[in-house]
Design a protein around this motif. Structure first.
Motif, short mmCIF file in Angstrom:
data_model
loop_
_atom_site.label_atom_id
_atom_site.label_comp_id
_atom_site.label_asym_id
_atom_site.label_seq_id
_atom_site.Cartn_x
_atom_site.Cartn_y
_atom_site.Cartn_z
N ALA A 107 0.83 -1.21 0.00
CA ALA A 107 0.00 0.00 0.00
C ALA A 107 0.86 1.26 0.00
N MET A 108 1.93 1.24 0.83
CA MET A 108 2.83 2.39 0.85
C MET A 108 3.53 2.58 -0.49
N ARG A 109 3.87 1.50 -1.14
CA ARG A 109 4.52 1.60 -2.44
C ARG A 109 3.58 2.21 -3.47
N ALA A 110 2.31 1.78 -3.43
CA ALA A 110 1.33 2.36 -4.37
C ALA A 110 1.14 3.85 -4.10
N GLU A 111 1.09 4.23 -2.82
CA GLU A 111 0.94 5.64 -2.50
C GLU A 111 2.15 6.44 -2.95
N ILE A 112 3.33 5.88 -2.75
CA ILE A 112 4.55 6.58 -3.16
C ILE A 112 4.58 6.75 -4.68
N GLN A 113 4.16 5.72 -5.42
CA GLN A 113 4.13 5.83 -6.87
C GLN A 113 3.13 6.90 -7.32
N GLU A 114 1.96 6.92 -6.68
CA GLU A 114 0.98 7.94 -7.03
C GLU A 114 1.51 9.33 -6.70
N PHE A 115 2.15 9.45 -5.54
CA PHE A 115 2.72 10.74 -5.16
C PHE A 115 3.82 11.16 -6.14
N ARG A 116 4.59 10.19 -6.61
CA ARG A 116 5.65 10.49 -7.57
C ARG A 116 5.07 10.99 -8.88
N LYS A 117 3.98 10.37 -9.33
CA LYS A 117 3.35 10.83 -10.56
C LYS A 117 2.84 12.26 -10.41
N ASP A 118 2.18 12.55 -9.27
CA ASP A 118 1.70 13.91 -9.05
C ASP A 118 2.85 14.91 -9.01
N MET A 119 3.94 14.53 -8.38
CA MET A 119 5.09 15.43 -8.30
C MET A 119 5.69 15.66 -9.68
N GLU A 120 5.72 14.62 -10.53
CA GLU A 120 6.25 14.80 -11.88
C GLU A 120 5.39 15.78 -12.69
N VAL A 121 4.05 15.66 -12.54
CA VAL A 121 3.17 16.58 -13.24
C VAL A 121 3.38 18.01 -12.75
N GLU A 122 3.49 18.18 -11.44
CA GLU A 122 3.70 19.51 -10.89
C GLU A 122 5.05 20.07 -11.30
N MET A 123 6.06 19.24 -11.35
CA MET A 123 7.37 19.71 -11.78
C MET A 123 7.34 20.18 -13.24
N MET A 124 6.60 19.45 -14.09
CA MET A 124 6.49 19.88 -15.48
C MET A 124 5.78 21.23 -15.57
N GLU A 125 4.73 21.42 -14.77
CA GLU A 125 4.03 22.70 -14.78
C GLU A 125 4.94 23.82 -14.29
#
Length: 381
Positions: A144-162
């Motif tokens: 569960a923690m790994r899935a949350e970390i992956q989701e958080f990583r995706k959100d951070m990548e989108v925000e970094m691109m913005e």
């Protein structure tokens, strides 16, 4: 729920596999507090810690931790803790012993009674079962923690691109501002642009806008003025005389403008005051253009047959100009007369001049244009 530890064994637990105390809101593994896996935990359920502080009322039962919190041990006199524990603990120990005897370890012979099973074997098997359950829970928590970390990583990548896109836009705007500032500094250092020139340009633009507002107006001058005359009626009959029929809806307004002149007397006798011009605003620009064109064709028309006071006299129709354009037009006509220019006229609020037929038409917007087109003139003119 990831990140919540069991109050009994100290290991992580989840909402589906835990029991929540209705008083202190602590969470425990169901196996740690003896709650069935599919049993419903009500809000009145209390954990062992909360039960421990309740009044005994001379009852023999004592709240205890779960199996993982208090494993079976052998007493110094050879008795197990299940002999001093509650009946529920004894029954759960017997159930666990039967499970291990049937599934996991070499079971005793059918004729061997349950009390012959070694206490150490039961304790080791209980610990092994609990450890296996805790490991599975731990793996689930890690997944569960790994899935949350992956989701958080995706959100951070989108925000970094913005953020990168915004930074590029900001850099481009800053570069543009720096370029404009550099250009202005160069112009200021070279003297190519001054505040006086900017003010003059703004004045010309304002004058052009004011002239545009007068696009539907015309000015009728040299019409005899009486105390009870009607400028709207005068404009209508002048239109009929010029061959253009004007309805009352076509005339937005009509009035005399300028200060009223008084009759002055001298030794030669009284002098006649010049009548004020009539300014007419029409509803459509094409009507104004028709009247001006008819006035040019019928040049020399007089007030005869218009039922106006006084002897017949010639009247004039012109475009209405702003104060600045009227001054420039008068000055341009004087300069044209001085330098023998034949044509000076206005068209759609613009002052135009031409020396002779076939020459290039010049537009006059400023006093400098008059000096440039006609030549240096006396400032007192």
């Amino acid at each position: 729920m990831p990140g919540v530890k069991c109050g009994g064994c100290g290991r992580f637990t989840s909402t589906l596999e835990s029991a929540k105390c209705g008083k202190c809101h602590a969470q425990y593994h169901r196996v740690c507090v003896g709650v069935a896996p599919k049993a419903v935990v009500t809000a009145s359920w209390r954990c062992p810690e909360c039960k421990k502080h309740l009044a005994r009322d001379n009852r023999a039962e004592t709240p205890v931790r779960g199996v993982a919190g208090s494993p079976l041990t052998v007493s110094p006199v050879g008795q197990t803790s299940e002999e001093t524990s509650t009946p529920n603990t004894t029954s759960s120990r017997s159930d666990l012993a039967s499970i291990f005897n049937e599934q996991q370890s070499p079971s005793p012979t059918p004729s061997m009674p349950l009390d012959k099973v070694s206490v150490d074997d039961i304790t080791a098997r209980e610990m092994s079962l609990i450890a296996g359950s805790n490991m599975s829970l731990l793996f689930e928590e890690l997944r569960a923690m790994r899935a949350e970390i992956q989701e958080f990583r995706k959100d951070m990548e989108v925000e970094m691109m913005e953020i990168k896109t915004s930074m590029r836009n900001c850099n481009a705007r800053i570069d543009g501002l720096e370029a404009r500032i550099s250009a202005l500094e160069q112009k200021a250092s070279s003297g190519g642009s001054s505040s006086d020139g900017i003010v003059d340009e703004l004045r010309r633009e304002l004058n052009d806008r004011d002239q545009e507002l007068l696009a539907n107006d015309l000015e009728i001058s040299n019409i005899p003025e009486a105390a009870a005359d009607n400028p709207t009626h005068i404009a209508a009959i002048i239109g009929l005389k010029l061959g253009v029929s004007l309805d009352e809806r076509d005339i937005v307004s009509a009035e005399r403008v300028g200060g009223k002149q008084l009759n002055a007397t001298n030794s030669a006798g009284p002098t006649e005051a010049r009548p004020r011009p009539i300014v007419v605003r029409l509803a459509r620009r094409d009507l104004r253009d028709q009247l001006l064109a008819s006035a040019r064709v019928r040049r020399g028309a007089t007030t005869a047959d218009l039922d106006l006071p006084g002897p017949p006299q010639r009247f004039f129709l012109n475009e209405r100009l702003t104060k600045t354009n009227r001054r420039l037009f008068r000055k341009a006509r004087d300069a044209a007369s001085l330098f023998s220019w034949r044509f000076v006229w206005t068209k759609r609020g613009r002052i135009l001049a031409r020396k002779s037929p076939g020459d290039t038409t010049q537009r006059i917007r400023t006093d400098e244009d008059i000096s440039r087109i006609f030549g240096p003139i006396n400032e007192t003119m």
